[in-house]
Scaffold this motif. Structure first.
Motif, PDB file in Angstrom:
ATOM      1  N   PHE A 129       1.158   6.429   3.637  1.00  0.00           N
ATOM      2  CA  PHE A 129       0.361   6.361   2.323  1.00  0.00           C
ATOM      3  C   PHE A 129      -0.427   5.082   2.254  1.00  0.00           C
ATOM      4  O   PHE A 129      -1.312   5.234   1.359  1.00  0.00           O
ATOM      5  CB  PHE A 129       1.767   6.161   1.109  1.00  0.00           C
ATOM      6  CG  PHE A 129       2.315   7.468   1.200  1.00  0.00           C
ATOM      7  CD1 PHE A 129       1.585   8.628   0.450  1.00  0.00           C
ATOM      8  CD2 PHE A 129       3.732   7.839   1.583  1.00  0.00           C
ATOM      9  CE1 PHE A 129       2.485   9.870   0.284  1.00  0.00           C
ATOM     10  CE2 PHE A 129       4.312   8.930   1.126  1.00  0.00           C
ATOM     11  CZ  PHE A 129       3.722  10.059   0.562  1.00  0.00           C
ATOM     12  N   ALA A 130      -0.155   4.317   3.122  1.00  0.00           N
ATOM     13  CA  ALA A 130      -0.934   2.911   2.793  1.00  0.00           C
ATOM     14  C   ALA A 130      -2.521   3.367   3.059  1.00  0.00           C
ATOM     15  O   ALA A 130      -3.164   2.659   2.619  1.00  0.00           O
ATOM     16  CB  ALA A 130      -0.462   1.958   3.987  1.00  0.00           C
ATOM     17  N   LEU A 131      -2.645   4.353   4.129  1.00  0.00           N
ATOM     18  CA  LEU A 131      -3.908   4.634   4.197  1.00  0.00           C
ATOM     19  C   LEU A 131      -4.863   5.203   3.130  1.00  0.00           C
ATOM     20  O   LEU A 131      -5.923   5.023   3.169  1.00  0.00           O
ATOM     21  CB  LEU A 131      -4.244   5.418   5.309  1.00  0.00           C
ATOM     22  CG  LEU A 131      -3.739   5.028   6.843  1.00  0.00           C
ATOM     23  CD1 LEU A 131      -3.898   6.296   7.965  1.00  0.00           C
ATOM     24  CD2 LEU A 131      -4.577   4.057   7.478  1.00  0.00           C
ATOM     25  N   LEU A 132      -4.133   5.592   2.252  1.00  0.00           N
ATOM     26  CA  LEU A 132      -4.803   5.937   0.846  1.00  0.00           C
ATOM     27  C   LEU A 132      -5.503   4.990   0.235  1.00  0.00           C
ATOM     28  O   LEU A 132      -6.600   5.063  -0.576  1.00  0.00           O
ATOM     29  CB  LEU A 132      -3.922   6.584  -0.094  1.00  0.00           C
ATOM     30  CG  LEU A 132      -3.661   7.935  -0.252  1.00  0.00           C
ATOM     31  CD1 LEU A 132      -2.418   8.241  -1.400  1.00  0.00           C
ATOM     32  CD2 LEU A 132      -4.717   8.858  -0.542  1.00  0.00           C
ATOM     33  N   PHE A 144      -4.304   7.062 -11.712  1.00  0.00           N
ATOM     34  CA  PHE A 144      -3.199   8.080 -11.571  1.00  0.00           C
ATOM     35  C   PHE A 144      -3.124   8.122 -13.224  1.00  0.00           C
ATOM     36  O   PHE A 144      -3.268   7.189 -14.080  1.00  0.00           O
ATOM     37  CB  PHE A 144      -2.167   7.998 -10.824  1.00  0.00           C
ATOM     38  CG  PHE A 144      -1.439   7.056 -10.931  1.00  0.00           C
ATOM     39  CD1 PHE A 144      -1.400   5.826 -10.543  1.00  0.00           C
ATOM     40  CD2 PHE A 144       0.149   7.035 -11.672  1.00  0.00           C
ATOM     41  CE1 PHE A 144      -0.367   4.634 -10.703  1.00  0.00           C
ATOM     42  CE2 PHE A 144       1.004   6.264 -11.845  1.00  0.00           C
ATOM     43  CZ  PHE A 144       0.654   4.610 -11.402  1.00  0.00           C
ATOM     44  N   SER A 145      -2.388   9.328 -13.589  1.00  0.00           N
ATOM     45  CA  SER A 145      -1.858   9.249 -14.956  1.00  0.00           C
ATOM     46  C   SER A 145      -0.565   9.962 -14.779  1.00  0.00           C
ATOM     47  O   SER A 145      -0.331  10.806 -14.209  1.00  0.00           O
ATOM     48  CB  SER A 145      -2.827  10.004 -15.912  1.00  0.00           C
ATOM     49  OG  SER A 145      -3.223  11.227 -15.454  1.00  0.00           O
ATOM     50  N   THR A 146       0.225   9.930 -16.060  1.00  0.00           N
ATOM     51  CA  THR A 146       1.449  10.660 -16.316  1.00  0.00           C
ATOM     52  C   THR A 146       1.216  11.088 -17.763  1.00  0.00           C
ATOM     53  O   THR A 146       0.184  10.631 -18.347  1.00  0.00           O
ATOM     54  CB  THR A 146       2.641   9.736 -16.110  1.00  0.00           C
ATOM     55  OG1 THR A 146       2.476   8.643 -17.323  1.00  0.00           O
ATOM     56  CG2 THR A 146       2.743   8.985 -14.747  1.00  0.00           C
ATOM     57  N   PRO A 147       2.323  11.803 -17.991  1.00  0.00           N
ATOM     58  CA  PRO A 147       2.074  12.433 -19.448  1.00  0.00           C
ATOM     59  C   PRO A 147       1.873  11.154 -20.447  1.00  0.00           C
ATOM     60  O   PRO A 147       1.445  11.525 -21.588  1.00  0.00           O
ATOM     61  CB  PRO A 147       3.446  13.353 -19.713  1.00  0.00           C
ATOM     62  CG  PRO A 147       3.580  13.903 -18.387  1.00  0.00           C
ATOM     63  CD  PRO A 147       3.290  12.546 -17.423  1.00  0.00           C
ATOM     64  N   ARG A 148       2.319  10.095 -20.158  1.00  0.00           N
ATOM     65  CA  ARG A 148       2.410   9.108 -21.224  1.00  0.00           C
ATOM     66  C   ARG A 148       1.156   8.040 -21.073  1.00  0.00           C
ATOM     67  O   ARG A 148       0.710   7.705 -22.229  1.00  0.00           O
ATOM     68  CB  ARG A 148       3.556   8.098 -21.173  1.00  0.00           C
ATOM     69  CG  ARG A 148       4.915   8.651 -21.765  1.00  0.00           C
ATOM     70  CD  ARG A 148       5.915   7.775 -21.583  1.00  0.00           C
ATOM     71  NE  ARG A 148       7.155   8.047 -22.167  1.00  0.00           N
ATOM     72  CZ  ARG A 148       8.425   7.931 -21.853  1.00  0.00           C
ATOM     73  NH1 ARG A 148       8.655   7.499 -20.524  1.00  0.00           N
ATOM     74  NH2 ARG A 148       9.327   8.293 -22.418  1.00  0.00           N
ATOM     75  N   ARG A 149       0.664   7.702 -20.031  1.00  0.00           N
ATOM     76  CA  ARG A 149      -0.279   6.761 -19.693  1.00  0.00           C
ATOM     77  C   ARG A 149      -1.297   7.223 -18.606  1.00  0.00           C
ATOM     78  O   ARG A 149      -0.793   7.710 -17.854  1.00  0.00           O
ATOM     79  CB  ARG A 149       0.478   5.410 -19.654  1.00  0.00           C
ATOM     80  CG  ARG A 149       0.809   4.522 -20.713  1.00  0.00           C
ATOM     81  CD  ARG A 149       1.144   3.279 -20.398  1.00  0.00           C
ATOM     82  NE  ARG A 149       1.543   2.594 -21.460  1.00  0.00           N
ATOM     83  CZ  ARG A 149       2.325   1.475 -21.840  1.00  0.00           C
ATOM     84  NH1 ARG A 149       3.034   0.897 -20.585  1.00  0.00           N
ATOM     85  NH2 ARG A 149       2.287   0.691 -22.844  1.00  0.00           N
ATOM     86  N   LEU A 189       1.081   7.137  -6.588  1.00  0.00           N
ATOM     87  CA  LEU A 189       0.050   8.257  -6.453  1.00  0.00           C
ATOM     88  C   LEU A 189       0.470   9.493  -6.311  1.00  0.00           C
ATOM     89  O   LEU A 189       0.273  10.607  -6.877  1.00  0.00           O
ATOM     90  CB  LEU A 189      -1.220   7.743  -5.681  1.00  0.00           C
ATOM     91  CG  LEU A 189      -1.867   6.725  -5.984  1.00  0.00           C
ATOM     92  CD1 LEU A 189      -3.166   6.412  -5.068  1.00  0.00           C
ATOM     93  CD2 LEU A 189      -2.575   6.821  -7.425  1.00  0.00           C
ATOM     94  N   HIS A 190       1.253   9.628  -4.897  1.00  0.00           N
ATOM     95  CA  HIS A 190       1.653  10.961  -4.497  1.00  0.00           C
ATOM     96  C   HIS A 190       2.674  11.516  -5.452  1.00  0.00           C
ATOM     97  O   HIS A 190       2.483  12.549  -5.748  1.00  0.00           O
ATOM     98  CB  HIS A 190       2.248  10.622  -3.017  1.00  0.00           C
ATOM     99  CG  HIS A 190       2.712  12.008  -2.612  1.00  0.00           C
ATOM    100  ND1 HIS A 190       4.064  12.322  -2.283  1.00  0.00           N
ATOM    101  CD2 HIS A 190       2.081  12.785  -1.997  1.00  0.00           C
ATOM    102  CE1 HIS A 190       4.107  13.544  -1.817  1.00  0.00           C
ATOM    103  NE2 HIS A 190       3.038  14.059  -1.598  1.00  0.00           N
ATOM    104  N   ASP A 191       3.941  10.499  -5.800  1.00  0.00           N
ATOM    105  CA  ASP A 191       4.643  11.388  -6.586  1.00  0.00           C
ATOM    106  C   ASP A 191       4.482  11.603  -8.024  1.00  0.00           C
ATOM    107  O   ASP A 191       5.079  12.461  -8.682  1.00  0.00           O
ATOM    108  CB  ASP A 191       5.789  10.135  -6.483  1.00  0.00           C
ATOM    109  CG  ASP A 191       6.575  10.207  -5.206  1.00  0.00           C
ATOM    110  OD1 ASP A 191       6.202  10.851  -3.982  1.00  0.00           O
ATOM    111  OD2 ASP A 191       7.525   9.777  -4.880  1.00  0.00           O
ATOM    112  N   SER A 192       3.294  10.826  -8.602  1.00  0.00           N
ATOM    113  CA  SER A 192       3.124  11.269  -9.711  1.00  0.00           C
ATOM    114  C   SER A 192       1.840  12.119  -9.946  1.00  0.00           C
ATOM    115  O   SER A 192       1.142  12.341 -10.592  1.00  0.00           O
ATOM    116  CB  SER A 192       2.437   9.863 -10.725  1.00  0.00           C
ATOM    117  OG  SER A 192       1.478   9.462 -10.035  1.00  0.00           O
ATOM    118  N   SER A 205       0.680  -1.079   0.153  1.00  0.00           N
ATOM    119  CA  SER A 205      -0.009  -0.082   0.069  1.00  0.00           C
ATOM    120  C   SER A 205       0.726   1.206   0.157  1.00  0.00           C
ATOM    121  O   SER A 205       0.567   2.330  -0.558  1.00  0.00           O
ATOM    122  CB  SER A 205      -0.834   0.010   1.082  1.00  0.00           C
ATOM    123  OG  SER A 205      -1.765  -1.007   1.236  1.00  0.00           O
ATOM    124  N   THR A 206       2.074   1.192   0.840  1.00  0.00           N
ATOM    125  CA  THR A 206       2.886   2.326   0.497  1.00  0.00           C
ATOM    126  C   THR A 206       3.611   2.622  -0.655  1.00  0.00           C
ATOM    127  O   THR A 206       3.552   3.702  -1.127  1.00  0.00           O
ATOM    128  CB  THR A 206       4.148   2.129   1.655  1.00  0.00           C
ATOM    129  OG1 THR A 206       3.603   1.405   2.759  1.00  0.00           O
ATOM    130  CG2 THR A 206       4.843   3.218   1.791  1.00  0.00           C
TER     131      THR A 206
END
Lengths: 646, 302
Positions: A75-78, A99-104, A45-48, A38-39
């Motif tokens: 972060f596990a609680l997310l 989540f998404s990034t510029p590519r996917r 999710l957080h870093d992207s 989960s972390t």
């Protein structure tokens, strides 16, 4: 924030343009809470930038209340969704994150790693393109690692990332990482996952997750997110075998008759010739609509509606394929099944099957073995309990278009539904049949509608006839020594079936030899021909909706296999009337055996020609010691279990 | 050679269409919830595509709490009429008679009576056995675990501990009499996906989503638009004119506006991409307690 950086670079119009071209990647994460799974997801999710500020604020509040990380954000609680579960500190179901990034764009299915939750993992795996299996670097490969890899392989996931996490707790040791890689190689070799990647990381510290780690210079590969963004998945789609399961027939007006569904695989173009299964009728594609708009062609995964150049009978549950590339139609299939219910699965139980858009009654006729997911070995089992995996044989009331799951993930999959509770109790994957089984059925398969034969237009199909008469045709083939009680049983059964509203025909030596086989004698050759005629006659009667009770000595396995192939394995029930030769002889009031013993007549089975008892009959009846009534009861029980009686 | 790799929006679109068709194939009497918001509008477009060139084989249902923005009702009627759909409006008359408003009953009780109870009344009254909703899994944590075909007992209740496993795209719609399912075709969509789809499809949306000078009150740090006289003012309180827009739409006293200059979809998208808060922030209903949505959903809320 990634979106912001990209916006600054290419502006909103450029961004909108590029966003339209993004691909979707569905990810499954496997591992237990302790592995830091989960972390890891929370970190991704957080870093992207998949987490918003207000969610982060709520997260901080939750961390104080439920968290296990002290000051740091947990972060596990997310990922842990439901309140009760949060209080227990575990996730107990499948949760989806985006989540998404510029590519996917990514869809993450998170499932728990606890042993009892195999079913959740199978659920998440069923739609995943890629899975991330977490290993705690301190603990190395555990039984659960093998289990996770096995389920990924079983569910047909083609790309697996083995994330060796908590590298910070083993001093970023390359030796530890390499040892884990070697340990994995041992069991991965027994699975069928074409693409496996190993990445050392620390999710908690964000090392090799989104950004590259500086603490592990010995690792030359990409961090996780880079890999997720670039892994090639377009080739995973099957664009060869056209399979369009018909979901709905759309008839908005008299001039329009459209067949709607999602292309499971293959490509469909205007003008293509298609075959509809199970009817076997051919037609040409007149129009192709993709998501409501008319197009020239459609590919795998698209929601289409097609119209045809002629009126042929197609309804929900049917399958549209190509005349020269259609799946075999089978009433019986072999499959792996993941059991998901507290009520165990055992041979003899019946369920509803949902395969593509088809829904029909099925019976589990055999439980071949249970798979021990920890040792990856098969073992004998009388039943499958919740979260167990095994191989079964199913018989279905309707013919299944049986693509193996390994070849087609959409048409090869099915679920089993409990008929009382309506719960989804099993998830199955059709297996490729073994070459031996195929050899036996080859002759019959070549006749199957759709594979390479066009029925005369205007003929009424066996299915239609059976439906009109309201019974499912089959042949009970009674084999056994002369005077073993076949004919008496056959006539008694005919009577019992008649009382239950089933029309049947008894075929035996006496009835055939007076007419159809009156030209035949008792030579070995003539006897074989006699049995062949009986088999062909039974087939014709079955095709016309009649139930057949055939009582023939049919002494060799070869003769019975021919009858089975001619009648069709799914309609052929082999009943072994088992009585010792001495009993048969003592019952004989006609002096038949006695004359054979004296050598007055030749070719008498049991006396001067051998009888080969069936190795695996559908049912063995003791016709020496058991009463006719008791044997009739067993036969009726068999027929009910196979859903051959209404 | 043509490649058939779908983009993510195409894939989500195909998935949603398949779900909508599956419900029509498996159920006798489906209905589609139409809340007038962006998710509803996108879902409706998907339904139109699913049955093109035919019409929708089910009606739309709007549960009117009587405190919706007036503009929403006008937009609803024009939109539905222009598309030729059948619309059913349902108001909980018991709640109206009892005079339940967000101001006198508190948000929880008001929502329960005018939304949850009203919805259950409507579903039972018409005997709908399947109801489409535009909810997405990214909206809220308890939604993240909900199935696409979400089973409801005959009291319309959700049991999060006892959900049917949902594998591949094989949806199990078997229900006994009186039981039903809620269906979420947009389960795998995010807020951004919905807006991008609306942008791609050029679907008209209600102008409340675009910035305009509107009369708003500052209530606990949230901008609330005073849409009519029923909303009592605090002593000395005066609505201020601010350029605001809404990220979600519901009952006006419970829906917070954000200050914005984005007057069209392109600008809204850019603002959203640069935004650091989720859309649910503007919803009063989620504030109370972690798990408040889960509790409401168990009781029959969408």
């Amino acid at each position: 924030m990634l979106h912001t950086e990209e916006l600054d670079r290419i502006g909103i119009d450029g961004w909108l343009e590029s966003y339209q071209r993004k691909e979707l990647l569905r990810i499954l994460t496997c591992g237990s809470v302790d592995d830091g799974k989960s972390t890891l997801i929370g970190r991704l999710l957080h870093d992207s930038a998949g987490v918003f500020e207000d969610q982060l604020k709520a997260l901080k509040k939750d961390t104080t209340r439920y968290g296990t990380t002290g000051e740091e954000i947990d972060f596990a609680l997310l990922m842990d969704g439901l309140q009760a579960e949060r209080e227990q500190g575990i996730t107990i179901d499948v949760a989806y994150r985006y989540f998404s990034t510029p590519r996917r764009k990514f869809i993450v299915a998170d499932t728990p790693g606890h042993e009892q939750y195999t079913r959740n993992m199978a659920t998440g795996a069923s739609t995943a393109d890629l899975s991330i299996i977490l290993i705690d670097a301190r603990k190395g490969v555990l039984a659960q690692t093998r289990r996770h890899a096995f389920i990924c392989s079983l569910l047909g996931i083609k790309h697996v990332v083995i994330a060796v996490n908590k590298m910070d707790l083993v001093e970023y040791s390359q030796a530890t990482f390499e040892q884990i890689r070697r340990d994995c190689a041992e069991f991965l070799a027994r699975l069928s996952i074409p693409d496996v990647h190993f990445i050392p990381m620390s999710a908690r510290r964000g090392e090799n997750v989104v950004g590259r780690s500086t603490t592990m210079p010995w690792y030359q590969g990409a961090p996780l997110l880079d890999y997720l963004e670039t892994v090639h998945i377009a080739g995973d789609r099957n664009s060869i075998d056209l399979r369009l399961p018909v979901q709905l027939v759309l008839r908005p007006n008299l001039d329009f008759r459209g067949f709607a569904g999602t292309l499971a695989s293959g490509v469909l173009r205007r003008g293509d010739e298609i075959v509809a299964l199970p009817s076997g009728r051919h037609a040409f594609v007149k129009q192709v609509f993709v998501s409501g708009a008319e197009r020239e062609e459609a590919g795998p995964g698209m929601a289409v509606t097609i119209t045809l150049d002629r009126e042929i009978d197609i309804s929900r549950g049917d399958l549209i394929a190509r005349p020269n590339n259609a799946p075999p139609l089978e009433h019986a299939v072999e499959a792996m099944v993941v059991w998901m219910s507290e009520d165990a699965l055992a041979a003899g139980r019946s369920y509803l099957i949902k395969q593509s858009t088809l829904m029909a009654p099925v019976a589990v006729t055999d439980l071949r073995y249970r798979m021990n997911v920890n040792t990856l070995k098969s073992e004998e089992a009388a039943q499958l309990s919740l979260n167990e995996i095994g191989r079964i044989r199913l018989e279905c009331a309707k013919p299944l278009s049986a693509d193996p799951y390994a070849r087609n993930r959409h048409t090869g999959a099915f679920i089993l539904i409990d008929r009382m509770s309506n719960a989804t109790v099993g998830a199955g994957m059709i297996l490729d049949r073994t070459p031996a089984e195929q050899a036996i059925d080859r002759e019959r398969r070549s006749r199957d509608a759709g594979t390479n034969l066009t029925p005369h237009s205007g003929t009424v199909s066996p299915e239609q006839r059976a439906a009109r008469i309201g019974q499912r045709p089959f042949t009970l083939w009674l084999t056994g020594l002369p005077r073993s009680g076949k004919s008496s049983l056959a006539h008694a059964l005919e009577h019992a079936l008649f009382e239950r509203g089933v029309q049947s025909v008894v075929l035996d030596g006496e009835s055939l030899r007076k007419g159809l086989s009156s030209d035949l004698g008792f030579s070995a050759r003539d006897r074989v021909e006699h049995v062949r005629r009986a088999g062909e006659l039974a087939k014709l009667l079955n095709d016309h909706g009649q139930v057949v009770i055939a009582a023939f000595v049919s002494p060799t396995a070869e003769q019975r296999e021919r009858a089975r192939a001619s009648i069709g394995a799914e309609r052929f029930l082999e009943i072994f009337c088992d009585a010792p030769l001495a009993t048969c002889e003592s019952r004989d009031t006609t002096g038949f055996y006695a004359r054979a013993r004296k050598g007055e007549i030749a070719n008498v089975t049991g006396v001067d020609t051998p009888y080969e008892p069936p190795r695996a009959p559908t049912l063995r009846l003791d016709t020496a010691a058991t009463s006719i009534e008791a044997n009739i009861a067993r036969l009726l029980e068999l027929l009910s279990a196979r859903m051959l009686l209404r | 050679m043509t490649t058939f790799q779908l983009t993510h929006l195409e894939e989500l679109e195909a998935e949603a269409i398949a779900i909508i068709r599956e419900v029509v194939a498996q159920f006798e009497k489906p209905v589609m919830l139409f809340s007038i918001g962006k998710d509803s509008i996108a879902m409706l477009r998907l339904a139109e595509k699913a049955f093109a060139p035919g019409k929708l084989p089910f009606p739309l249902l709007h549960v009117n709490t009587t405190f919706k923005f007036q503009e929403m009702i006008r937009f609803r009627d024009e939109f539905v009429q222009s598309r030729g759909h059948q619309l059913i409006e349902w108001i909980n008359q018991d709640g109206v008679k009892a005079g339940v408003t967000p101001f006198n009953a508190g948000t929880q009780r008001y929502t329960h009576v005018m939304k949850t109870e009203a919805l259950k009344q409507a579903l039972s009254h018409y005997g709908f056995d399947a109801a489409f909703g535009g909810a997405r899994r990214d909206e809220e944590k308890s939604r993240a675990k909900e199935r696409v075909f979400s089973f409801r007992d005959r009291f319309h209740q959700w049991d999060p501990k006892n959900q049917r496993p949902e594998l591949w795209s094989l949806y199990n719609g078997q229900v006994a009499k009186g039981e039903s399912i809620r269906v979420f075709p947009l389960s795998n969509w995010t807020e951004l996906d919905v807006w991008l789809y609306i942008y791609r499809e050029q679907i008209p949306v209600i102008p409340l989503y675009f910035a305009k000078r509107r009369p708003v009150l500052d209530r606990n740090g949230t901008w609330i638009m005073r849409d009519d006289e029923r909303m009592p003012l605090e002593p000395g309180e005066q609505p201020q004119m601010r350029s605001v827009r809404f990220r979600t739409l519901g009952c006006y006293p419970l829906t917070g506006a954000v200050e914005s200059q984005a007057t069209n979809l392109r600008e809204v998208l850019e603002e959203m991409l640069r935004s650091r808060t989720s859309e649910r922030q503007g919803r009063v209903i989620d504030y109370d307690e972690a798990g408040s949505m889960e509790q409401k959903k168990k009781e029959g809320y969408f």
